[in-house]
Enzyme design. Structure first.
Site, PDB file in Angstrom:
ATOM      1  N   LEU A 279      -5.914 -11.376 -18.276  1.00  0.00           N
ATOM      2  CA  LEU A 279      -4.940 -10.382 -17.855  1.00  0.00           C
ATOM      3  C   LEU A 279      -5.406  -9.748 -16.555  1.00  0.00           C
ATOM      4  O   LEU A 279      -6.595  -9.706 -16.252  1.00  0.00           O
ATOM      5  CB  LEU A 279      -4.781  -9.313 -18.941  1.00  0.00           C
ATOM      6  CG  LEU A 279      -4.152  -9.821 -20.246  1.00  0.00           C
ATOM      7  CD1 LEU A 279      -4.384  -8.834 -21.372  1.00  0.00           C
ATOM      8  CD2 LEU A 279      -2.658 -10.069 -20.052  1.00  0.00           C
TER       9      LEU A 279
ATOM     10  N   CYS B 237      -4.320 -10.054  -8.386  1.00  0.00           N
ATOM     11  CA  CYS B 237      -5.099  -9.061  -7.633  1.00  0.00           C
ATOM     12  C   CYS B 237      -6.603  -9.293  -7.742  1.00  0.00           C
ATOM     13  O   CYS B 237      -7.276  -9.464  -6.736  1.00  0.00           O
ATOM     14  CB  CYS B 237      -4.724  -7.644  -8.062  1.00  0.00           C
ATOM     15  SG  CYS B 237      -5.743  -6.377  -7.276  1.00  0.00           S
TER      16      CYS B 237
ATOM     17  N   CYS C 154      -5.864  -8.852  -3.839  1.00  0.00           N
ATOM     18  CA  CYS C 154      -6.370  -7.595  -3.280  1.00  0.00           C
ATOM     19  C   CYS C 154      -7.880  -7.411  -3.428  1.00  0.00           C
ATOM     20  O   CYS C 154      -8.523  -6.843  -2.535  1.00  0.00           O
ATOM     21  CB  CYS C 154      -5.616  -6.398  -3.869  1.00  0.00           C
ATOM     22  SG  CYS C 154      -5.277  -6.497  -5.621  1.00  0.00           S
TER      23      CYS C 154
ATOM     24  N   HIS D 189     -12.210  -9.956 -14.853  1.00  0.00           N
ATOM     25  CA  HIS D 189     -11.264 -10.586 -15.780  1.00  0.00           C
ATOM     26  C   HIS D 189     -11.701 -10.330 -17.228  1.00  0.00           C
ATOM     27  O   HIS D 189     -10.890  -9.984 -18.091  1.00  0.00           O
ATOM     28  CB  HIS D 189     -11.223 -12.099 -15.571  1.00  0.00           C
ATOM     29  CG  HIS D 189     -10.693 -12.533 -14.233  1.00  0.00           C
ATOM     30  ND1 HIS D 189      -9.894 -11.747 -13.460  1.00  0.00           N
ATOM     31  CD2 HIS D 189     -10.852 -13.711 -13.548  1.00  0.00           C
ATOM     32  CE1 HIS D 189      -9.582 -12.393 -12.358  1.00  0.00           C
ATOM     33  NE2 HIS D 189     -10.143 -13.592 -12.388  1.00  0.00           N
TER      34      HIS D 189
ATOM     35  N   PHE E  33     -18.668  19.209   2.773  1.00  0.00           N
ATOM     36  CA  PHE E  33     -19.097  19.028   4.156  1.00  0.00           C
ATOM     37  C   PHE E  33     -20.270  18.054   4.190  1.00  0.00           C
ATOM     38  O   PHE E  33     -21.166  18.132   3.362  1.00  0.00           O
ATOM     39  CB  PHE E  33     -19.519  20.389   4.723  1.00  0.00           C
ATOM     40  CG  PHE E  33     -19.870  20.345   6.179  1.00  0.00           C
ATOM     41  CD1 PHE E  33     -18.873  20.379   7.140  1.00  0.00           C
ATOM     42  CD2 PHE E  33     -21.197  20.261   6.577  1.00  0.00           C
ATOM     43  CE1 PHE E  33     -19.202  20.338   8.489  1.00  0.00           C
ATOM     44  CE2 PHE E  33     -21.519  20.208   7.929  1.00  0.00           C
ATOM     45  CZ  PHE E  33     -20.525  20.254   8.874  1.00  0.00           C
TER      46      PHE E  33
END
Length: 523
Positions: A79, A83, A88, A138, A500
């Site tokens: 599943l 990607c 991606c 995966h 910062f």
């Protein structure tokens, strides 16, 4: 009470899932269908999700969480979809490499950096590294889906739609009240003679079939996100990169000044961009490997000698099966047409993710899958992606949300701009912005330390847009965007407490001007 799926006698560990997926990828028939279906559950399926990518997996999880029963079917043994396998995730790997290599090449032979001048680094080694490591994610998704989310699935089994309620897969017939089509998309083909030659790649074939190191010259066809991201990686390895672009690159960045900064840095790294170019032919040698590219340009035809061509011409929805089986309506680009409830033209059939067209972004796949699940379960939903933050990789991370300055000035009378570096003849020679992962640039190559811009409506004091070129801001933009949609003002921004040095100076810049009754530029 135990979580769903816990303490099963047949539970697989992540390592066991990894080994099973690798065996199935090597020989799907030897493993056969990977089945996690509760035959003892007497309830009918509320929905069958055809496709287990982001939309199918997240839609299944959402429907299951609502108390419904679902089944997700996918031809892959895992599943998560394309990607993490070929889309991606690899481009993030390559973009990480591009950023690291740009830093190393910018300081080549200085400080602790090796001398990389005139040296090529390997593309194939990075591809091989990704290919070796991709089954880990995966495995985690299979484990999580089964043992933690209680998702029912049938993997390593292509689906065949029989009608609006019935699907065949793995030699079994399954029925459900609804179908949810989450079939995804694939790379659009290159329509040019020679596109089938060895050495011509798109994002998927690159990670699946690259078997030799590309030479010193790379031709990239396209000017969108994928073309730019991969082109910058190839460039960072020391290769000559020539981009053939029909229109212009980085056109998706809504602010002209931000686009110009990002593009200038690409050109400075040596990328050659030819706009208005069309590929006429890819010519091969006697072994059917790429030898040169012939292109038409505004200045006349050109020929480029190369053994490696990468094309990224957009995505094409995988809608053919749905059209042939169900007659669902599609648009001119092949995307399945849905209403705001994600209902297709076929009653009781929904669609989500890349299959329904642009934006083909991960957030839309996951979110639309969840909305489809809610609709299946009887909830009244309305989903159209709008006003989302966005980003792309060059050698940098480029993030944006809201309006660019040009669009803002068309819509608002009193636009105020705050940015770094400031407009000044010496602006790019000042090490600002200086923040995470840009400090060496700020000290020694200040023109490379990044760019950021905040756009405000001076009358309402609301933030209209934000733009950033650098590193580390992408995570903040997904939260900042929600605040901007809620009417964030410069005064509220100035009340925040910043970390910062932070990647964006928006809070600091806002605090410098928030005391003004009538806002003025800080640019």
């Amino acid at each position: 009470m135990a979580e769903p799926g816990r303490n099963r006698a047949d539970a697989l560990s992540v390592a066991q899932w990894k080994e099973k997926i690798e065996r199935a990828l090597a020989c799907p028939q030897a493993v056969g269908p990977i089945r996690n279906i509760k035959d003892e559950d007497p309830r009918p399926f509320d929905a069958i999700f055809i496709g287990g990518g982001a939309a199918g997996r997240f839609g299944s999880a959402y429907l299951r969480a609502m108390g419904g029963r679902q089944l997700v079917i996918d031809c892959w043994p895992f599943l998560g979809g394309a990607c993490p396998h070929s889309a991606c995730v690899p481009h993030h790997v390559f973009s990480d490499c591009a950023a690291e290599l740009m830093l190393a090449r910018s300081f080549s032979g200085e400080l602790w950096f090796p001398d990389l001048r005139e040296k090529l680094t390997s593309i194939k080694e990075v591809v091989d590294l990704f290919r070796k490591g991709r089954t880990g994610p995966h495995a985690v998704m299979n484990y999580q889906s089964r043992e933690q989310l209680d998702i029912e699935f049938l993997l390593n089994a292509p689906a065949r739609i029989l009608d609006r309620h019935t699907v065949e897969a793995g030699g079994e017939i399954f029925r459900a009240r609804h179908l949810v089509l989450t079939l995804g998309a694939e790379a659009a083909p290159l329509e040019a003679p020679g596109s089938e030659l060895v050495g011509v790649h798109n994002y998927a074939t690159l990670v699946e079939t690259l078997d030799r190191e590309p030479g010193a010259t790379v031709v990239v066809i396209g000017g969108g996100k994928t073309a730019v991201e991969y082109g910058c990686f190839f460039n960072a390895t020391g290769r000559r990169v020539i981009m053939l672009v029909r229109n212009r690159p980085l056109d998706m960045i809504p602010d002209r000044e931000t686009r110009a900064y990002a593009l200038e840095r690409m050109l400075q790294q040596g990328i050659e961009i030819i706009e208005g170019a069309d590929v006429v032919e890819i010519v091969g040698d006697s072994a059917r490997r790429v030898a040169r590219v012939v292109a038409a340009t505004p200045d006349g035809p050109i020929e480029i000698e190369t053994d490696f061509v990468f094309h990224a011409l957009g995505e094409r929805p995988r809608s053919r099966m749905a059209v042939e089986a169900l007659g669902v309506e599609i648009d001119a680009k092949g995307a399945v047409i849905v209403d705001e409830a994600l209902q297709t033209s076929a009653p009781g059939v929904f669609a989500a993710g890349d299959l329904i067209g642009s934006p083909m972004e991960m957030f839309k796949a996951r979110k639309s899958g969840a909305y489809a699940a809610r609709a299946v379960m009887g909830e009244k939903v309305s989903y159209r992606p709008r006003d989302w933050p966005d980003f792309l990789h060059t050698h940098y991370e480029v993030s944006w949300l809201g309006l660019g300055e040009e669009d803002a000035r068309e819509k608002f009378k009193n636009v105020v701009v705050m940015k770094l570096p400031p407009d000044n003849p010496d602006g790019l020679n000042i090490g600002l912005p200086a923040s995470d992962r840009t400090m060496l640039y700020a000290m020694a190559r200040p023109h490379m330390s990044g760019f950021q811009k905040l756009i405000l409506d001076g009358d309402s004091r609301r933030v209209l847009g934000a733009h950033h070129v650098g590193y580390g801001a992408k995570d903040g933009f997904q939260y900042l965007n929600a605040l901007v949609r809620g009417g964030l003002t410069i005064d509220q921004l100035a009340e925040m407490d910043e970390l910062f040095l932070n990647p964006t100076y928006f809070i600091q810049l806002a605090r410098l001007r928030a005391g003004q009754p009538n806002l003025t530029n800080l640019a």
